[in-house]
Design a protein around this motif. Structure first.
Motif, mmCIF file in Angstrom:
data_model
loop_
_atom_site.group_PDB
_atom_site.id
_atom_site.type_symbol
_atom_site.label_atom_id
_atom_site.label_comp_id
_atom_site.label_asym_id
_atom_site.label_seq_id
_atom_site.Cartn_x
_atom_site.Cartn_y
_atom_site.Cartn_z
ATOM 1 N N GLY A 110 0.819 -1.209 0.000
ATOM 2 C CA GLY A 110 0.000 0.000 0.000
ATOM 3 C C GLY A 110 0.849 1.253 0.000
ATOM 4 N N ALA A 111 1.923 1.245 0.782
ATOM 5 C CA ALA A 111 2.819 2.397 0.840
ATOM 6 C C ALA A 111 3.490 2.630 -0.512
ATOM 7 C CB ALA A 111 3.866 2.197 1.936
ATOM 8 N N LEU A 112 3.947 1.563 -1.145
ATOM 9 C CA LEU A 112 4.593 1.708 -2.449
ATOM 10 C C LEU A 112 3.597 2.213 -3.491
ATOM 11 C CD1 LEU A 112 6.886 -1.448 -2.502
ATOM 12 C CD2 LEU A 112 7.600 0.955 -2.349
ATOM 13 N N GLY A 113 2.377 1.743 -3.411
ATOM 14 C CA GLY A 113 1.345 2.226 -4.330
ATOM 15 C C GLY A 113 1.079 3.713 -4.143
ATOM 16 N N LEU A 114 1.016 4.158 -2.904
ATOM 17 C CA LEU A 114 0.808 5.577 -2.629
ATOM 18 C C LEU A 114 1.992 6.398 -3.127
ATOM 19 C CD1 LEU A 114 -0.788 7.888 -1.362
ATOM 20 C CD2 LEU A 114 0.288 7.313 0.827
ATOM 21 N N LEU A 115 3.203 5.919 -2.851
ATOM 22 C CA LEU A 115 4.391 6.625 -3.325
ATOM 23 C C LEU A 115 4.391 6.717 -4.851
ATOM 24 C CD1 LEU A 115 7.160 5.186 -0.977
ATOM 25 C CD2 LEU A 115 6.127 7.463 -0.887
ATOM 26 N N ALA A 116 4.019 5.643 -5.517
ATOM 27 C CA ALA A 116 4.007 5.624 -6.979
ATOM 28 C C ALA A 116 3.024 6.644 -7.546
ATOM 29 C CB ALA A 116 3.666 4.227 -7.491
ATOM 30 N N ARG A 117 1.941 6.887 -6.815
ATOM 31 C CA ARG A 117 0.956 7.862 -7.282
ATOM 32 C C ARG A 117 1.337 9.299 -6.958
ATOM 33 N NH1 ARG A 117 -2.194 3.792 -5.129
ATOM 34 N NH2 ARG A 117 -2.740 4.976 -3.269
ATOM 35 N N THR A 118 2.296 9.499 -6.046
ATOM 36 C CA THR A 118 2.557 10.855 -5.571
ATOM 37 C C THR A 118 3.999 11.324 -5.741
ATOM 38 O OG1 THR A 118 2.941 10.057 -3.308
ATOM 39 C CG2 THR A 118 0.695 10.729 -3.862
ATOM 40 N N MET A 119 4.914 10.445 -6.135
ATOM 41 C CA MET A 119 6.324 10.817 -6.253
ATOM 42 C C MET A 119 6.915 10.239 -7.531
ATOM 43 S SD MET A 119 7.521 9.792 -2.400
ATOM 44 C CE MET A 119 8.711 11.035 -1.926
ATOM 45 N N ASP A 120 8.019 10.855 -7.963
ATOM 46 C CA ASP A 120 8.716 10.290 -9.112
ATOM 47 C C ASP A 120 9.624 9.142 -8.646
ATOM 48 O OD1 ASP A 120 11.337 11.282 -8.333
ATOM 49 O OD2 ASP A 120 10.776 13.226 -9.168
ATOM 50 N N ASP A 121 10.139 8.399 -9.596
ATOM 51 C CA ASP A 121 10.928 7.213 -9.277
ATOM 52 C C ASP A 121 12.162 7.538 -8.435
ATOM 53 O OD1 ASP A 121 9.085 5.722 -10.660
ATOM 54 O OD2 ASP A 121 10.390 5.286 -12.366
ATOM 55 N N GLY A 122 12.818 8.659 -8.721
ATOM 56 C CA GLY A 122 14.008 9.028 -7.956
ATOM 57 C C GLY A 122 13.699 9.273 -6.492
ATOM 58 N N ALA A 123 12.578 9.936 -6.228
ATOM 59 C CA ALA A 123 12.184 10.195 -4.840
ATOM 60 C C ALA A 123 11.823 8.893 -4.129
ATOM 61 C CB ALA A 123 11.022 11.177 -4.796
ATOM 62 N N ILE A 124 11.134 7.996 -4.827
ATOM 63 C CA ILE A 124 10.791 6.698 -4.241
ATOM 64 C C ILE A 124 12.070 5.929 -3.923
ATOM 65 C CG2 ILE A 124 9.694 4.456 -4.654
ATOM 66 C CD1 ILE A 124 7.662 5.994 -6.438
ATOM 67 N N ALA A 125 13.023 5.945 -4.833
ATOM 68 C CA ALA A 125 14.289 5.246 -4.601
ATOM 69 C C ALA A 125 14.988 5.807 -3.370
ATOM 70 C CB ALA A 125 15.184 5.345 -5.830
ATOM 71 N N GLN A 126 14.926 7.120 -3.170
ATOM 72 C CA GLN A 126 15.554 7.718 -1.993
ATOM 73 C C GLN A 126 14.863 7.258 -0.710
ATOM 74 O OE1 GLN A 126 18.431 9.297 -1.801
ATOM 75 N NE2 GLN A 126 18.173 9.206 0.403
ATOM 76 N N VAL A 127 13.546 7.175 -0.716
ATOM 77 C CA VAL A 127 12.811 6.664 0.443
ATOM 78 C C VAL A 127 13.246 5.235 0.746
ATOM 79 C CG1 VAL A 127 10.510 5.957 1.259
ATOM 80 C CG2 VAL A 127 10.810 8.186 0.153
ATOM 81 N N LEU A 128 13.358 4.426 -0.291
ATOM 82 C CA LEU A 128 13.763 3.030 -0.103
ATOM 83 C C LEU A 128 15.209 2.919 0.369
ATOM 84 C CD1 LEU A 128 11.978 1.447 -3.189
ATOM 85 C CD2 LEU A 128 11.282 1.341 -0.772
ATOM 86 N N ARG A 129 16.091 3.789 -0.157
ATOM 87 C CA ARG A 129 17.485 3.790 0.320
ATOM 88 C C ARG A 129 17.548 4.159 1.795
ATOM 89 N NH1 ARG A 129 18.717 5.174 -5.031
ATOM 90 N NH2 ARG A 129 18.335 7.388 -4.789
ATOM 91 N N SER A 130 16.724 5.103 2.205
ATOM 92 C CA SER A 130 16.682 5.505 3.614
ATOM 93 C C SER A 130 16.212 4.344 4.491
ATOM 94 C CB SER A 130 15.755 6.708 3.779
ATOM 95 O OG SER A 130 15.645 7.088 5.119
ATOM 96 N N ALA A 131 15.208 3.619 4.015
ATOM 97 C CA ALA A 131 14.721 2.461 4.763
ATOM 98 C C ALA A 131 15.797 1.384 4.847
ATOM 99 C CB ALA A 131 13.457 1.901 4.104
#
Length: 82
Positions: free
Chosen positions: A44-65
């Motif tokens: 669900g979180a990844l789906g929300l991120l995909a709808r609201t952020m670009d791929d680079g921002a999502i990758a940064q969130v995942l790198r932080s995790a």
């Protein structure tokens, strides 16, 4: 989304976290397996991120995790719970 006065996190992050904690508590009470709960929340979180952020921002969130895992931060949380 407003940042807190220190500019560190959205002001509604604590509220969102509380809602998620209650949802997890409910699912545990329904005898849903922890891996199933976590997988559903992550999906669900990844789906929300995909709808609201670009791929680079999502990758940064995942790198932080991932950094939280690799640094032992999550292990510390687990150890605190006993």
């Amino acid at each position: 989304m407003q940042m807190d006065p220190r500019g560190m996190a959205p002001e509604d992050l604590s509220h969102a976290g509380s809602v998620i904690d209650k949802a997890i508590e409910y699912m545990v009470g329904q005898n849903i397996a922890p891996l199933s709960i976590a997988s559903a929340l992550l999906g669900g979180a990844l789906g929300l991120l995909a709808r609201t952020m670009d791929d680079g921002a999502i990758a940064q969130v995942l790198r932080s995790a991932l950094h939280s895992v690799e640094s032992g931060e999550l292990r510390e949380m687990r150890d605190e719970q006993g």
